[in-house]
Motif scaffolding. Structure first.
Motif, PDB file in Angstrom:
ATOM      1  N   LEU A  19       0.810  -1.225   0.000  1.00 38.62           N
ATOM      2  CA  LEU A  19       0.000   0.000   0.000  1.00 38.62           C
ATOM      3  C   LEU A  19       0.838   1.266   0.000  1.00 38.62           C
ATOM      4  N   LEU A  20       2.030   1.185   0.623  1.00 42.88           N
ATOM      5  CA  LEU A  20       2.759   2.419   0.891  1.00 42.88           C
ATOM      6  C   LEU A  20       3.306   3.145  -0.337  1.00 42.88           C
ATOM      7  N   PRO A  21       3.801   2.443  -1.376  1.00 41.86           N
ATOM      8  CA  PRO A  21       4.466   3.187  -2.456  1.00 41.86           C
ATOM      9  C   PRO A  21       3.650   4.342  -3.030  1.00 41.86           C
ATOM     10  N   ASP A  22       2.313   4.257  -2.996  1.00 40.35           N
ATOM     11  CA  ASP A  22       1.524   5.379  -3.515  1.00 40.35           C
ATOM     12  C   ASP A  22       1.605   6.603  -2.620  1.00 40.35           C
ATOM     13  N   LEU A  23       2.013   6.400  -1.385  1.00 37.20           N
ATOM     14  CA  LEU A  23       1.921   7.481  -0.402  1.00 37.20           C
ATOM     15  C   LEU A  23       3.272   8.076  -0.053  1.00 37.20           C
ATOM     16  N   TYR A  24       4.335   7.698  -0.805  1.00 40.96           N
ATOM     17  CA  TYR A  24       5.669   8.086  -0.352  1.00 40.96           C
ATOM     18  C   TYR A  24       5.863   9.580  -0.228  1.00 40.96           C
ATOM     19  N   GLY A  25       5.076  10.367  -0.931  1.00 42.92           N
ATOM     20  CA  GLY A  25       5.251  11.805  -0.802  1.00 42.92           C
ATOM     21  C   GLY A  25       4.637  12.380   0.464  1.00 42.92           C
ATOM     22  N   SER A  26       3.750  11.601   1.086  1.00 45.45           N
ATOM     23  CA  SER A  26       2.990  12.155   2.211  1.00 45.45           C
ATOM     24  C   SER A  26       3.872  12.427   3.418  1.00 45.45           C
ATOM     25  N   ARG A  27       3.590  13.549   4.070  1.00 44.89           N
ATOM     26  CA  ARG A  27       4.376  13.882   5.263  1.00 44.89           C
ATOM     27  C   ARG A  27       4.116  12.897   6.376  1.00 44.89           C
ATOM     28  N   LEU A  29      26.227   0.346   9.867  1.00 45.02           N
ATOM     29  CA  LEU A  29      27.003   0.778   8.698  1.00 45.02           C
ATOM     30  C   LEU A  29      26.581  -0.025   7.468  1.00 45.02           C
ATOM     31  N   GLY A  30      26.451  -1.335   7.657  1.00 47.78           N
ATOM     32  CA  GLY A  30      26.035  -2.167   6.517  1.00 47.78           C
ATOM     33  C   GLY A  30      24.660  -1.777   6.023  1.00 47.78           C
ATOM     34  N   ILE A  31      23.749  -1.484   6.976  1.00 49.11           N
ATOM     35  CA  ILE A  31      22.409  -1.063   6.558  1.00 49.11           C
ATOM     36  C   ILE A  31      22.483   0.249   5.813  1.00 49.11           C
ATOM     37  N   GLY A  32      23.316   1.158   6.337  1.00 46.76           N
ATOM     38  CA  GLY A  32      23.391   2.483   5.746  1.00 46.76           C
ATOM     39  C   GLY A  32      24.016   2.458   4.361  1.00 46.76           C
ATOM     40  N   MET A  39      15.304  -3.148  12.299  1.00 47.63           N
ATOM     41  CA  MET A  39      15.618  -2.004  11.443  1.00 47.63           C
ATOM     42  C   MET A  39      15.662  -2.424   9.974  1.00 47.63           C
ATOM     43  N   ILE A  40      16.289  -3.580   9.714  1.00 47.98           N
ATOM     44  CA  ILE A  40      16.334  -4.062   8.325  1.00 47.98           C
ATOM     45  C   ILE A  40      14.919  -4.300   7.804  1.00 47.98           C
ATOM     46  N   ARG A  41      14.082  -4.932   8.654  1.00 53.24           N
ATOM     47  CA  ARG A  41      12.694  -5.200   8.270  1.00 53.24           C
ATOM     48  C   ARG A  41      11.972  -3.915   7.887  1.00 53.24           C
ATOM     49  N   ILE A  42      12.102  -2.896   8.748  1.00 53.33           N
ATOM     50  CA  ILE A  42      11.351  -1.676   8.480  1.00 53.33           C
ATOM     51  C   ILE A  42      11.873  -0.983   7.238  1.00 53.33           C
ATOM     52  N   MET A  43      13.201  -0.914   7.132  1.00 56.36           N
ATOM     53  CA  MET A  43      13.747  -0.118   6.030  1.00 56.36           C
ATOM     54  C   MET A  43      13.597  -0.808   4.694  1.00 56.36           C
ATOM     55  N   PHE A  44      13.693  -2.142   4.669  1.00 55.55           N
ATOM     56  CA  PHE A  44      13.721  -2.800   3.364  1.00 55.55           C
ATOM     57  C   PHE A  44      12.545  -3.725   3.099  1.00 55.55           C
ATOM     58  N   THR A  45      11.698  -3.984   4.117  1.00 55.06           N
ATOM     59  CA  THR A  45      10.523  -4.810   3.828  1.00 55.06           C
ATOM     60  C   THR A  45       9.253  -3.985   3.866  1.00 55.06           C
ATOM     61  N   VAL A  46       9.063  -3.266   4.990  1.00 53.37           N
ATOM     62  CA  VAL A  46       7.854  -2.451   5.083  1.00 53.37           C
ATOM     63  C   VAL A  46       7.923  -1.316   4.074  1.00 53.37           C
ATOM     64  N   PHE A  47       9.058  -0.644   4.050  1.00 51.88           N
ATOM     65  CA  PHE A  47       9.267   0.372   3.014  1.00 51.88           C
ATOM     66  C   PHE A  47      10.120  -0.255   1.927  1.00 51.88           C
ATOM     67  N   ARG A  48       9.887   0.196   0.694  1.00 51.42           N
ATOM     68  CA  ARG A  48      10.752  -0.299  -0.373  1.00 51.42           C
ATOM     69  C   ARG A  48      12.127   0.322  -0.212  1.00 51.42           C
ATOM     70  N   PRO A  49      13.173  -0.404  -0.617  1.00 43.09           N
ATOM     71  CA  PRO A  49      14.527   0.149  -0.424  1.00 43.09           C
ATOM     72  C   PRO A  49      14.695   1.534  -1.033  1.00 43.09           C
ATOM     73  N   TYR A  50      14.044   1.793  -2.175  1.00 45.03           N
ATOM     74  CA  TYR A  50      14.320   3.102  -2.798  1.00 45.03           C
ATOM     75  C   TYR A  50      13.759   4.249  -1.986  1.00 45.03           C
ATOM     76  N   PHE A  51      12.839   3.943  -1.051  1.00 40.29           N
ATOM     77  CA  PHE A  51      12.324   5.020  -0.209  1.00 40.29           C
ATOM     78  C   PHE A  51      13.431   5.610   0.649  1.00 40.29           C
ATOM     79  N   SER A  52      14.156   4.727   1.349  1.00 37.89           N
ATOM     80  CA  SER A  52      15.159   5.258   2.271  1.00 37.89           C
ATOM     81  C   SER A  52      16.431   5.665   1.545  1.00 37.89           C
ATOM     82  N   ILE A  53      16.554   5.254   0.277  1.00 43.57           N
ATOM     83  CA  ILE A  53      17.762   5.647  -0.446  1.00 43.57           C
ATOM     84  C   ILE A  53      17.534   6.934  -1.232  1.00 43.57           C
TER      85      ILE A  53
END
Lengths: 274, 152, 126, 93, 81, 496
Positions: F198-206, F320-323, F259-273
């Motif tokens: 569901l989230l990718p449509d909302l990535y611009g939302s504050r 560091l590896g996550i970052g 942290m890995i779950r949230i950054m790369f599963t719940v959110f798509r990787p390109y969100f945090s990158i």
């Protein structure tokens, strides 16, 4: 010489006689005083007897006027009779349990308002569990075998209390609305004739529930009540409320069944000995 | 801190109120299906009634009604009821906590079986919460002193 | 603008409460005060969740006429969203559990150092 | 030190206020939260669990595992208090 | 939901929260916290979250306050901030 | 029964934990074998789960039989199965180890200690296995509450350290909860997979931005990432030794997993990158953490305190590896979760054993320790080499992948920081080894005394876990290529 001696002897005897007469007089006087004292004592005794009579009469009067407690006494007499005749154990614990259970179950039905089998069953089970756990709490200091009567009388007491509360409300409203505000707050202190703690608390809470009076403290049967004015204090001293509470809990001016139970045990022992 | 209260009014009123509070708590647990409430709230109210007993009558008297050992037993028993219902569902070849499978042994429709399962776990939760709330209050108010010192 | 502020007043209040609690947690020196701040902080989060669940024109999340009208269709929009309430029941439980453990720890500290002020305790440990 | 704490608090508040700008209005029936998952709980609760109180049915059935966790949290807290504060009575455990 | 009522309670809640963390006497602070919890629960009941309100009333305003009071009696009432 | 294995991993220790107090009322000595039994069963289930995942792919388990967005779902993919095995194995080891030290440190509280110990492990396992954001919060709180209690029963000053942990931990958990609330508000779902779609449509939302920030900050507090690490040193230093051996390796690793779950599963990787570029910031923070940890460790004279700061620096490696957010970097991080768990548990167990025998943790008093406790010190040397990153041991490989990742991201400074930290670690460990092995030359009078020192090795229940974990450190180094090819390369999110 002889004459002189004679005269002297006569003189002496006269003097002695005089002394004796005086002493006799004094004795007579004291005897008369004693007589008086006896008379007075007699009067006192008479008055005491009159007083005794008066007390008897007063007692009879009291008995006839305070008719509310006579029923209680009748009942207790019967019960004591049975206790002494059969010297049997009363089934107080079980009766307490039954009364607690039925009270709780009524409470459950009031809360629940569902009458299908399932909920009623749950209600019965819950009431039994709670009654089993707490029946010794609810009727802790109540004397044996009276719970049914107490509950009945308590329910009758409630409408009267409500009536009192309404009356007191109107009275306080009049006081507060009258332009002079004739209030005269003061603290009453009186000793009650009630004996068990539950009746104290019932009285104290009834006093507090009625506007214009608040129970501040109870210490060893002595009530400290804050009242709004003088008339209230007179009302309280008249003690109708106290009488009614005593009536509920079968107290004051009667024999304790508990005592009878204790005595009965000794009585049985004695009979064994004799 | 805890010793039995001296005030006659508090002692008597709490004595009279405790059965009704406990019954109300059981009502809250049993009627969680139809009205607000449930195992947790009912358990807290039950625990509160025990706390009331504790602060008016002191530890010694309260221990007559519920002892430390039975507190521990109750707290374990509650969670065991809960997880045990889940395990029964496992044994009936369902997933964990799948109450619909209970209809096989209860002989009712699956939806009804779910309602009964809910009632079962509410009871479990109620037990645990009651025991634990009482035990936490007991520990905090006795504050690290062995109970013997508190008994006056 | 006024409309914007008024239409979300619940959220503004929750932010204020959260800031109050947060400040008490990290700024106050007294341990009990910190616990009180913790309580306020968590309550604010719960307020936020409950506000999410709110629905204008919805009633309590308990079905009416549960047995009589079996055939009646239930409109989702006429009841408040129950999910945040469920989550918050759990959160309240977590809150009181944390409170209990925190108080137990505070009492341990008090028995050892006889004070509740953080700086005095730290001085005593050193 | 106190100033630093205050700054942290204010920054947190500012972030939250920034996030609030895009939120759906309070009590809006068309917000995603009331459209996506929850309608099933409301409409199906009676049919699937025979429980009119949705909060109970979600708490103890749809999300029963959360409630198990919640009970375990309580259990943990109780055991923690016993571990931290209770001393043995002299002699026996 | 009556906005005016809601608003008044919200203001009250904020006042209680500020008071609870500024009062120097810990017992008063704890009591104010109890009042805070109670107003909070009132508000939730008014927002339709009856279960949450019930829980809050029995847990935070009830047991939570009792626990804190026990803790304050066990330790001390004084506080420097 | 195999399809029920995911839930049994959590439920078995849970039910055993509920029964532990009842057993303790009867006979205290039975608690220890009881929890060993529980953890053995749980480890067995998790190994089965890992094998199932390797053979058949991702497992979805629906609790209560409800489908995902409505009910709670357990999702076991390669990453979570891998972490599950690590957590259950490490906790089994620590449980075996804990017997003697608990009897020494908390003689009268054994029953309740073991109850909470088991609940703590349950919390970790529940965090790892779940696929639901709110369920994760609940188990996080179980783990945290158990952790507060276990830390508070430690030595002098432990309650205060634990209290600070309570405050910080509650802030972290509440931030996490707030983040979940924002996500729920924006999407109406709590399930991770559902959110991810569901989230990718909302990535611009504050709202989503704020949610992400709060989630990451909350997890970072639990993980003790550098600027938010304030609670960690005191807490882990003052805890009982078996508790720090349990918490230090696992709490940080589990938080890294979240942290890995949230950054790369719940959110798509390109969100945090790209959308909300936080990864670069994270990697610089991580570099600061590595240097800070290593430098602070240099300043310590107390061995346990030194290890605690090394732990902070190891958290830096994980982040560091996550970052770095590329394939090599993430491989390094996941491998490091495994390696670091083994190294840290070995180090903390060794410290516990030394304290058990000698009663001191001051490095300067370690003279002749190699005579007194030869096996323990040998293990210490091997693990120390691994932390430094000497090739045959496992620590080398994860660092190697991290450096590769840094080079891939052309962050030369970060690669330099990694090298520098290895150097610092070498100094650290050499200092300890010097005190323990090299006898003082000029003290001939006391030299005779030193010869008298009898071998006083740690008891067998401590020695066996230490030696097996140390063997594991070497073994993992030897088979790390196979681990990567069978598990980790599938655990890394697919788009890298």
């Amino acid at each position: 010489m002889e004459v002189t001696l004679l005269i002297q002897a006569t003189d002496d005897s006269f003097r002695i006689l005089e002394d004796a007469r005086n002493q006799a007089k004094g004795l007579l006087d004291s005897a008369r005083i004693l007589e008086d004292a006896r008379e007075q004592a007699k009067g006192l005794l008479d008055s005491a007897r009159i007083l005794e009579d008066a007390r008897e009469q007063a007692k009879g009067l009291l008995d006839s006027t305070v008719g509310v407690t006579s029923e209680t006494r009748q009942m207790e007499k019967q019960k004591i009779q049975t206790i002494f005749q059969g010297v049997q154990e009363t089934k107080s614990g079980f009766q307490n349990f039954i009364v607690t259970f039925s009270l709780l179950f009524v409470f459950w039905i009031l809360l629940s308002g569902k009458f299908d089998m399932f909920h009623l069953t749950i209600g019965v089970i819950c009431s039994i569990v709670v009654a089993h756990l707490t029946h010794d709490l609810l009727f802790a200091n109540v004397r044996v075998g009276d719970t049914m009567v107490i509950v009945r009388r308590f329910i009758i007491y409630i409408p009267w209390l409500i009536y009192q509360i309404i009356r007191a409300n109107i009275y306080v409203a009049c006081l507060a609305l009258s332009p002079k505000m004739p209030i005269d707050p003061h603290v009453l202190r009186f000793r009650t004739k009630l004996e068990s703690d539950i009746s104290w608390v019932t009285l104290a809470n009834s006093i507090t529930l009625t506007p214009r009076t608040i129970t501040m403290d109870i210490k060893d049967g002595e009530f400290f009540v804050h009242a709004l004015d003088k008339r209230v204090a007179d009302d309280l001293h008249a003690g109708e409320m106290e009488d009614r509470v005593a009536h509920i809990f079968m107290e004051a001016d009667h024999i304790y069944i508990q005592d009878a139970l204790d005595v009965a045990r000794i009585y049985v022992e004695l009979r064994k000995w004799v | 801190m805890i010793r039995s209260s001296e005030d006659i009014i508090i002692r008597t009123v709490s004595r009279v109120l405790v059965p009704f509070i406990q019954l109300f708590a059981l009502y809250v647990i049993a009627h969680g299906h139809y009205s607000p409430g449930g195992g947790f709230q009912g358990g807290v109210i039950l625990g509160a009634s025990l706390v009331l007993l504790l602060i008016t009558y002191g530890p010694k008297e309260t221990r007559r009604h519920i002892s430390e050992k039975s507190v521990t037993v109750f707290s374990s028993l509650g969670v065991l009821i809960y997880s045990g219902i889940g395990v029964i569902c496992l044994l009936l070849l369902g997933n964990y906590l799948d109450y619909g499978k209970l209809s096989g042994i209860l002989h009712v429709a699956p939806a009804e079986a779910r309602a009964l399962g809910i009632l079962g776990i509410e009871i479990g939760v109620g037990f645990t919460v009651m025991a634990i709330m009482f035990s936490i209050f007991f520990d905090i108010s006795s504050g690290g002193k062995p109970p013997e010192d508190e008994k006056e | 603008m006024i409309d914007f502020i008024v239409s979300k007043y619940n959220y503004w209040i929750y932010i204020i409460l959260m800031m109050i609690g947060f400040y008490a947690m990290i700024g106050k020196r007294n341990l009990i005060k910190k616990i009180i701040g913790m309580n306020i902080f968590q309550t604010a989060v719960i307020l936020f969740y409950v506000s999410i669940g709110c629905k204008k024109g919805g009633t309590l999340p308990i079905l009416e006429h549960a047995h009589g009208h079996a055939g009646q269709v239930i409109q989702a929009s006429s009841y408040i969203n129950p999910l945040p309430h469920v989550l918050m029941l759990t959160a309240i439980v977590v809150m009181v559990s944390t409170l209990g453990v925190a108080i137990a720890i505070v009492i341990m500290i008090y028995l050892k150092y006889n004070t509740l002020e953080e700086d005095e305790i730290l001085k005593a440990i050193k | 030190m106190r100033i630093l704490n205050l700054i942290v608090v204010v920054i947190t508040g500012a972030i939250l206020i920034y996030g609030t700008m895009d939120m759906p209005g309070w009590g809006n029936p068309g917000s995603p939260a009331s459209l996506h998952v929850s309608p099933r709980y409301i409409t199906k609760t009676l049919e699937e669990t025979a429980t009119p109180n949705m909060v109970t049915s979600v708490l103890a059935d749809y999300r029963a595992y959360d409630t198990l966790g919640e009970t375990v949290v309580i259990f943990t807290a109780g055991m923690a208090c016993i571990l931290l504060l209770r001393k043995r009575r002299n002699g026996h455990d | 939901m009556i906005p005016a009522f809601d608003f008044v309670i919200l203001i009250f809640v904020v006042i209680c929260a500020i008071a609870a963390i500024t009062v120097k006497d810990l017992l008063s602070a704890v009591m104010i916290l109890g009042a805070y919890s109670f107003f909070m629960c009132l508000m939730w009941a008014e927002m339709g979250a009856v279960d949450v309100a019930f829980t809050e009333a029995s847990v935070s305003a009830g047991i939570g306050t009792v626990l804190l009071i026990a803790a304050v009696y066990r330790t001390t009432r004084r506080s420097r901030d | 029964m195999i399809e029920q294995a995911p839930v049994l991993i959590v439920v078995i220790p849970l039910i055993f934990a509920f029964i532990t107090p009842l057993i303790g009322w009867g006979k205290k000595e039975l608690c220890y074998p009881w929890i060993i039994l529980a953890l053995t069963l749980s480890t067995f289930c998790s190994v089965i789960t890992l094998l199932t995942v390797i053979n058949t792919g991702v497992i979805h388990y629906h609790l209560g039989g409800w489908l995902p967005p409505w009910g709670i779902e357990y999702v076991v993919d390669y990453l979570s199965a891998f972490v599950l095995v690590i957590v259950s194995f490490i906790s089994l080891t620590v449980a075996v180890y804990s017997k003697k030290s608990v009897e020494q440190e908390l003689p009268e509280k054994i029953t309740y200690f073991y109850t909470i110990f088991l609940l703590q492990i349950t919390g970790f396992l529940g965090i790892v296995v779940t696929g639901d954001l709110f369920n994760l919060f609940v188990f996080l709180e179980i783990a945290s509450l158990a952790g507060y209690a276990l830390i508070a029963v430690g030595e002098e000053g432990a309650p205060m350290a634990s209290f600070r942990y309570v405050i910080m931990g509650t802030i972290g958990a509440s931030f996490y909860l707030l983040g979940v609330g924002y996500l729920y508000m924006a999407t109406g779902s709590l399930n991770m997979a559902d959110l991810a779609s569901l989230l990718p449509d909302l990535y611009g939302s504050r709202v989503v931005l704020v949610a992400f920030t709060f989630l990451i900050v909350g997890v970072a507090i639990k993980m003790a990432l550098f600027p938010l690490h304030g609670w960690l040193p005191d807490a882990y230093e003052k805890a009982p030794s078996s508790v720090s051996a349990l918490l230090a390796p696992l709490m940080t690793k589990v938080a890294a997993y979240v942290m890995i779950r949230i950054m790369f599963t719940v959110f798509r990787p390109y969100f945090s990158i790209e959308v909300f570029p936080i990864t670069t910031t994270l990697s610089w923070i991580a570099a600061a953490a590595i240097l800070y940890g290593a430098l602070m460790a240099l300043a310590q004279t107390d061995l346990k305190k030194m290890l605690v700061y090394i732990l902070i620096s190891e958290v830096g490696y994980l982040v560091l590896g996550i970052g770095l957010a590329n394939k090599n970097g993430l491989t390094g991080t996941i491998l490091h979760i495994l390696n670091d768990a083994f190294m840290m548990v070995a180090l903390f167990m060794i410290v516990g054993a030394i304290v058990y025998r000698c009663g001191t943790r001051e490095i300067s008093q370690f003279r002749n320790l190699h005579r007194k406790m030869p096996f323990t010190m040998a293990a210490f040397v091997i693990v120390g080499l691994s932390v430094v990153g000497i090739p045959p041991t496992c620590g080398f490989f994860s660092k190697w992948y991290l450096i590769l990742g840094a080079i891939d991201a052309s962050q030369w400074v970060l690669a330099g920081v990694l090298m520098l930290s290895s150097l610092l670690n070498a100094i650290l460990f050499f200092r300890v080894i010097e005190y323990a092995y090299i006898e003082p030359r000029n003290e001939h009078d006391s030299g005779g005394e030193s010869l008298v020192v009898t071998s006083e090795e740690a008891p067998l229940s401590m020695l066996i876990p230490i030696i097996s974990v140390t063997a594991g450190v070497v073994l993992l180094g030897l088979v790390s290529g196979r681990i990567i090819s069978t598990v980790i390369q599938f655990a890394v999110p697919a788009c890298f």
